[in-house]
Design a protein around this motif. Structure first.
Motif, PDB file in Angstrom:
ATOM      1  N   ASN A  97       2.178   2.064  -3.443  1.00 41.57           N
ATOM      2  CA  ASN A  97       1.200   2.803  -4.236  1.00 41.57           C
ATOM      3  C   ASN A  97       1.058   4.234  -3.729  1.00 41.57           C
ATOM      4  O   ASN A  97       0.836   5.168  -4.513  1.00 41.57           O
ATOM      5  N   GLU A 143       7.305   3.898  -9.190  1.00 39.08           N
ATOM      6  CA  GLU A 143       7.016   2.616  -8.544  1.00 39.08           C
ATOM      7  C   GLU A 143       8.288   1.974  -8.001  1.00 39.08           C
ATOM      8  O   GLU A 143       8.305   1.423  -6.899  1.00 39.08           O
ATOM      9  N   ASP A 184       0.835  -1.204   0.000  1.00 34.88           N
ATOM     10  CA  ASP A 184       0.000   0.000   0.000  1.00 34.88           C
ATOM     11  C   ASP A 184       0.873   1.259   0.000  1.00 34.88           C
ATOM     12  O   ASP A 184       0.536   2.259  -0.637  1.00 34.88           O
TER      13      ASP A 184
END
Length: 294
Positions: free
Chosen positions: A205, A214, A202
């Motif tokens: 993200n 990323e 999480d």
């Protein structure tokens, strides 16, 4: 071998309630974290201390929490120093309590303190609080800190709890990107309640909101914390890390192939010619018999 493996959360404030602290640690363990730093704060601005006593607090004993967690979570002591000028160096150089901490983080509240933290201060992490989150930074000193292997921290729990803190945290993270392309950035929680904790994926993200790619988001909770933990461990014990790489076939500069060994070099040819000249045997002159004609 690197002993700091797995996901890391390098900022969990020490709670006065052992029950609440244990709940947070159990939640981190269930979410897959392996290394957690328990934070204690020393405010040098309001408590400068004196020459006789050591104002830095004694590192908390974490053995009780480790016993409850059965060793599944590596607990570390972290000290965060809030300061405004370079006079903090005198205190840290003679402090005995400081050496008991695994990590040393600083919160510079002025531009002068930020430059000192990047350039001189023996620390591992540069962080912020609600008063210094909008402090000025410099691209030059940012890269000096990167060169010294110092990490810049982003805390996500305050961004979850408050909308104002969310704006300030995103603003701080985007300045990391504009000044230094988000190099040496780590993401920590600063969670004061178990419901403020998020899982590693999480957070990966969530890093997109903070201006991280990323790959940078994963590195901010995995590779970068392990790197700074290894460097901090070496700093405390006066050791240097050595990276050993293995290759399938080592090539030595003194090794030659079969064809090179068969072919004589130019130097060998010259030496052989000189040796042949030196070893050439000259025949003695033949004796001619004299004939007596009388």
């Amino acid at each position: 071998m690197n002993k700091f493996s797995g996901f890391c959360d390098l900022c969990v404030p020490l709670s006065s309630s052992s029950k609440d602290m244990l709940e947070i640690l159990k939640e981190l363990q269930e979410l897959g974290y392996k290394n957690v730093a328990i934070e204690q704060i020393y405010d040098h601005i309001n408590h400068p201390g004196d020459k006789k006593n050591d104002p830095i607090p004694v590192a908390a004993d974490l053995s009780l929490f480790s016993k409850h967690l059965k060793g599944h979570l590596r607990l570390l002591n972290r000290l965060t120093i809030i300061y405004a000028d370079a006079s903090i160096t005198v205190l840290t150089s003679r402090s005995t309590n400081l050496r008991r901490y695994n990590l040393v983080s600083v919160i510079p509240t002025t531009e002068e303190a930020f430059q000192h933290a990047c350039q001189t201060m023996p620390c591992d992490i540069i962080s912020y609080n609600s008063d210094s989150i909008r402090g000025r930074m410099s691209r030059k000193y940012y890269f000096i800190a990167v060169h010294r292997n110092i990490m810049f921290e982003i805390k996500y729990a305050p961004a979850i709890a408050s909308s104002n803190d969310r704006k300030d945290t995103i603003n701080r993270a985007h300045r990391y990107h504009s000044y230094g392309k988000s190099k040496n950035v780590i993401i920590s929680s600063e969670a004061r309640h178990r419901f403020q904790i998020r899982g590693p994926y999480d957070i990966a993200n969530l890093g997109l909101i903070f201006g991280l790619s990323e790959e940078q988001s994963k590195h901010a909770i995995l590779g970068a914390p392990r790197k700074i933990l290894t460097a901090a461990d070496a700093r405390r014990h006066g050791k240097a890390g050595v990276v050993v790489s293995y290759r399938n076939k080592a090539i030595d500069s003194d090794d030659y192939s079969d064809s090179e060994l068969e072919e004589p070099s130019s130097d060998d040819q010259e030496e052989s010619e000189e040796d042949s000249d030196n070893l050439r045997i000259e025949e003695p002159p033949k004796k001619v018999a004299k004939i007596d004609e009388s």
